[in-house]
Write a protein that holds these residues in place. Structure first.
Motif, PDB file in Angstrom:
ATOM      1  N   ASP A  52       0.834  -1.208   0.000  1.00 30.53           N
ATOM      2  CA  ASP A  52       0.000   0.000   0.000  1.00 30.53           C
ATOM      3  C   ASP A  52       0.870   1.259   0.000  1.00 30.53           C
ATOM      4  OD1 ASP A  52      -2.690  -1.178   0.167  1.00 30.53           O
ATOM      5  OD2 ASP A  52      -2.001  -1.912   2.100  1.00 30.53           O
ATOM      6  N   ALA A  53       1.973   1.215   0.721  1.00 31.33           N
ATOM      7  CA  ALA A  53       2.882   2.372   0.738  1.00 31.33           C
ATOM      8  C   ALA A  53       3.446   2.618  -0.654  1.00 31.33           C
ATOM      9  CB  ALA A  53       4.004   2.141   1.747  1.00 31.33           C
ATOM     10  N   ARG A  54       3.869   1.545  -1.331  1.00 31.97           N
ATOM     11  CA  ARG A  54       4.422   1.715  -2.681  1.00 31.97           C
ATOM     12  C   ARG A  54       3.384   2.295  -3.636  1.00 31.97           C
ATOM     13  NH1 ARG A  54       7.127  -3.188  -1.409  1.00 31.97           N
ATOM     14  NH2 ARG A  54       5.449  -4.405  -2.375  1.00 31.97           N
ATOM     15  N   SER A  55       2.132   1.923  -3.457  1.00 32.82           N
ATOM     16  CA  SER A  55       1.081   2.469  -4.325  1.00 32.82           C
ATOM     17  C   SER A  55       0.957   3.981  -4.151  1.00 32.82           C
ATOM     18  CB  SER A  55      -0.260   1.787  -4.017  1.00 32.82           C
ATOM     19  OG  SER A  55      -0.207   0.409  -4.311  1.00 32.82           O
ATOM     20  N   GLN A  56       1.016   4.432  -2.908  1.00 25.22           N
ATOM     21  CA  GLN A  56       0.939   5.868  -2.662  1.00 25.22           C
ATOM     22  C   GLN A  56       2.161   6.585  -3.232  1.00 25.22           C
ATOM     23  OE1 GLN A  56      -1.796   7.359  -1.315  1.00 25.22           O
ATOM     24  NE2 GLN A  56      -2.684   5.310  -1.309  1.00 25.22           N
ATOM     25  N   ASP A  82      13.547  10.963   1.220  1.00 28.83           N
ATOM     26  CA  ASP A  82      13.352   9.858   2.166  1.00 28.83           C
ATOM     27  C   ASP A  82      13.031   8.526   1.500  1.00 28.83           C
ATOM     28  OD1 ASP A  82      13.861  11.101   4.626  1.00 28.83           O
ATOM     29  OD2 ASP A  82      11.857  11.978   4.688  1.00 28.83           O
ATOM     30  N   HIS A  83      12.454   8.560   0.306  1.00 26.23           N
ATOM     31  CA  HIS A  83      11.959   7.312  -0.281  1.00 26.23           C
ATOM     32  C   HIS A  83      12.407   7.111  -1.728  1.00 26.23           C
ATOM     33  CE1 HIS A  83       9.317   7.245   3.210  1.00 26.23           C
ATOM     34  NE2 HIS A  83       8.930   8.466   2.893  1.00 26.23           N
ATOM     35  N   GLY A  84      13.157   8.036  -2.278  1.00 29.74           N
ATOM     36  CA  GLY A  84      13.540   7.927  -3.679  1.00 29.74           C
ATOM     37  C   GLY A  84      15.003   8.244  -3.891  1.00 29.74           C
ATOM     38  N   ASP A  85      15.276   9.303  -4.611  1.00 30.42           N
ATOM     39  CA  ASP A  85      16.631   9.684  -5.001  1.00 30.42           C
ATOM     40  C   ASP A  85      16.990  11.014  -4.338  1.00 30.42           C
ATOM     41  OD1 ASP A  85      18.979  10.429  -6.205  1.00 30.42           O
ATOM     42  OD2 ASP A  85      18.272  10.180  -8.269  1.00 30.42           O
ATOM     43  N   PRO A  86      17.782  11.017  -3.251  1.00 26.45           N
ATOM     44  CA  PRO A  86      18.122  12.287  -2.580  1.00 26.45           C
ATOM     45  C   PRO A  86      18.809  13.292  -3.496  1.00 26.45           C
ATOM     46  CG  PRO A  86      18.639  10.427  -1.163  1.00 26.45           C
ATOM     47  CD  PRO A  86      18.288   9.864  -2.501  1.00 26.45           C
ATOM     48  N   ALA A  87      19.645  12.815  -4.421  1.00 26.66           N
ATOM     49  CA  ALA A  87      20.306  13.749  -5.338  1.00 26.66           C
ATOM     50  C   ALA A  87      19.279  14.455  -6.221  1.00 26.66           C
ATOM     51  CB  ALA A  87      21.331  13.008  -6.192  1.00 26.66           C
ATOM     52  N   ALA A  88      18.249  13.725  -6.650  1.00 25.27           N
ATOM     53  CA  ALA A  88      17.178  14.353  -7.435  1.00 25.27           C
ATOM     54  C   ALA A  88      16.423  15.367  -6.588  1.00 25.27           C
ATOM     55  CB  ALA A  88      16.221  13.288  -7.973  1.00 25.27           C
ATOM     56  N   ALA A  89      16.245  15.055  -5.304  1.00 22.98           N
ATOM     57  CA  ALA A  89      15.586  16.008  -4.404  1.00 22.98           C
ATOM     58  C   ALA A  89      16.394  17.291  -4.292  1.00 22.98           C
ATOM     59  CB  ALA A  89      15.393  15.379  -3.029  1.00 22.98           C
TER      60      ALA A  89
END
Length: 517
Positions: free
Chosen positions: A315-319, A341-348
């Motif tokens: 469910d978390a991945r869906s969100q 927090d959940h993806g690519d910090p450099a992109a952030a």
């Protein structure tokens, strides 16, 4: 949960303030029975939207839809009515902001630009300009909103509806002194729930919690419509949540939902507070209802993190996938926090540095950029942004947590301990994922040492009768140390001392008129 939500409800009120001004232009034509001397007919939905707007209040969404339909029908036969184009465009902007429906924004822009084609800004079409300013705020384009708002203020300084546009724009740019000055002018020109809402926001931003709650209660008392009152009560829920009182927040959000069932901000706020109380099944149900009603990106992220904290990874991945794949408008801070927090910090970092370069330098952007830099392995650079976020005055558990973790990474353990503990003191359940990490970090840091840091320690006084240690660079047996041979001028008073000049008084810290509540 990790986002700051009070400003969103205030922003929607800002668009409504602009609608209030534009609605005045055609109200007699729309509902003649309400304004002439003849017998009045009961107001219809579009009429009610006008009456609410003229009172500076939010119309209900069904009444707002009726107003939009009414103006669209009118403009088919009267395409040269610039006032109605301005009303239509501003109504679209308000509906889009309140429903998080970006499809309304191009419609709003088309109508407002059509109004300016019929009657240009140079000929005094301030209402279309204000509508474009409100639309830019709804899109998170704070610079453009400031440009439109300042143009109207220059042309008509007494136009009260220009100041909500300016306040929102200045806050988005991080120009907080300008926002406070605009609020002071607004308070001189107008009153009511919309003004009290902005006063509450300003107090909150400065950390004056009791004053913020008092102003928010004023907004509830002054609210004219059910929609306006629900928004004002929900703001009380937001303030209770932020100061770590989830049970009170649940009560306030419930009160707002009794006024306006399915009120999106109240559903999401109650979900946040219910999760803090451990009532996670109810919280998830409220998040599902909120997202069906009002799919804002901050609610998507909050729901995803609650699912993750419960081990419901699918469910978390869906969100999180929804955050990645949907085209969001004005959501750079939320998307930056997601990536950090959940993806690519450099992109952030790239996303948020671009936002900073645009001049969007609010405390929210500063905090998110600092956190993204930390997550990308640049804690020293991150710390400057984290300090900027926390030093402005807003008492945010999330901001304090971010700063504490960054300080821990650069081995500033004393400040880290203080800010991590402060995050838990402000709101012990500020995030289902990060609050437990804050407690772990405080435990890992342990109690502060009993001994002062070396740089703060005083040298011990020598025992009575014992010779004082020689000053650095002077040998105890030398002629200089014994005084048998002095350099020229040694032993003479300094010029100021010889002249009897007074010793400067020690400087004291300036006092403030208020202290944080």
């Amino acid at each position: 949960m990790k986002t700051e939500n009070v400003s969103r409800s205030v922003l929607a009120a800002g668009v409504g303030a602009v609608l209030a001004a534009t609605a005045l232009l055609y109200a007699p034509e729309l509902a003649p029975g309400l304004f002439d001397q003849g017998p009045a007919r009961p107001p219809g939905p579009a009429d009610r939207a006008v009456l609410a707007a003229n009172a500076g209040a939010q119309a209900s969404l069904p009444d707002l839809a009726a107003l939009i339909g009414d103006r669209e029908k009118w403009l088919k036969d009267h395409p040269a009515d610039e006032a109605s184009w301005a009303v239509l465009g501003t109504a679209y902007a308000e509906r889009g902001a309140r429903r998080a429906d970006t499809a309304d924004f191009p419609r709003a822009e088309h109508a407002l630009k059509r109004s300016l084609e019929v009657r240009p800004a140079a000929r005094g079409n301030v209402d279309a300009q204000l509508g474009l300013g409100a639309l830019a705020n709804a899109r998170g384009d704070w610079r453009t909103a400031r440009t439109w708002g300042e143009a109207v203020r220059k042309e008509d300084p007494k136009r009260w509806s220009a100041y909500p546009v300016l306040i929102d724009a200045y806050n988005g740019l991080g120009e907080y002194k300008a926002a406070q000055q605009a609020l002071a002018t607004l308070e001189e020109l107008h009153s009511g729930a919309a003004v009290s809402a902005r006063t509450a926001q300003m107090y909150r931003n400065r950390g004056w919690r009791e004053d913020a709650a008092a102003a928010a209660n004023d907004a509830v008392a002054q609210a004219e419509s059910g929609a306006d009152k629900a928004a004002a009560v929900a703001r009380l829920g937001d303030l209770a949540w932020e100061r770590g009182e989830p049970a009170e927040a649940v009560e306030e959000y419930g009160r707002a939902l009794r006024l306006v069932p399915e009120h999106g901000p109240s559903l999401a706020g109650r979900a946040r507070a219910l999760a803090a109380l451990g009532r996670t099944d109810e919280a998830l149900a409220d998040y599902r209802a909120a997202l069906a009603r009002l799919p804002r990106p901050e609610y998507v992220l909050e729901a995803g993190e609650l699912y993750e904290s419960l081990g419901l990874d699918g469910d978390a991945r869906s969100q999180y996938a929804l955050l990645r794949t949907r085209a969001w408008v004005g959501a750079e801070v939320v998307l930056g926090l997601y990536e950090a927090d959940h993806g690519d910090p450099a992109a952030a970092v790239r996303r948020l540095k671009a936002e900073w370069a645009r001049g969007h330098r609010s405390v929210q952007v500063a905090d998110a950029l600092g956190w993204a830099l930390f997550r990308a392995g640049e804690p020293k650079e991150a710390l400057e942004y984290a300090k900027r976020a926390t030093d402005e005055g807003l008492r945010s558990a999330l901001f304090s947590y971010h700063r504490g973790e960054i300080e821990r990474a650069v081995e500033a353990f004393g400040p880290a301990r203080r800010h991590l503990a402060e995050a838990l003191r402000i709101n012990p359940a500020f995030s289902p994922l990060l609050a437990p990490k804050a407690r772990e970090a405080v435990t890992a840091l342990g109690d502060p040492p009993d001994v002062l840091p070396k740089e703060l320690q005083r040298e011990p006084e020598p025992e009575r009768g014992a010779p004082r240690p020689a000053k650095p660079g002077k040998l105890s047996g030398s002629s200089e140390a014994s005084g048998s041979s002095q350099r020229p001028g040694a032993g003479k008073p300094a010029p100021a001392e010889a002249a009897g000049a007074p010793t400067p008084a020690p400087r004291t810290a300036p006092t403030t008129q208020r202290s944080p509540g």
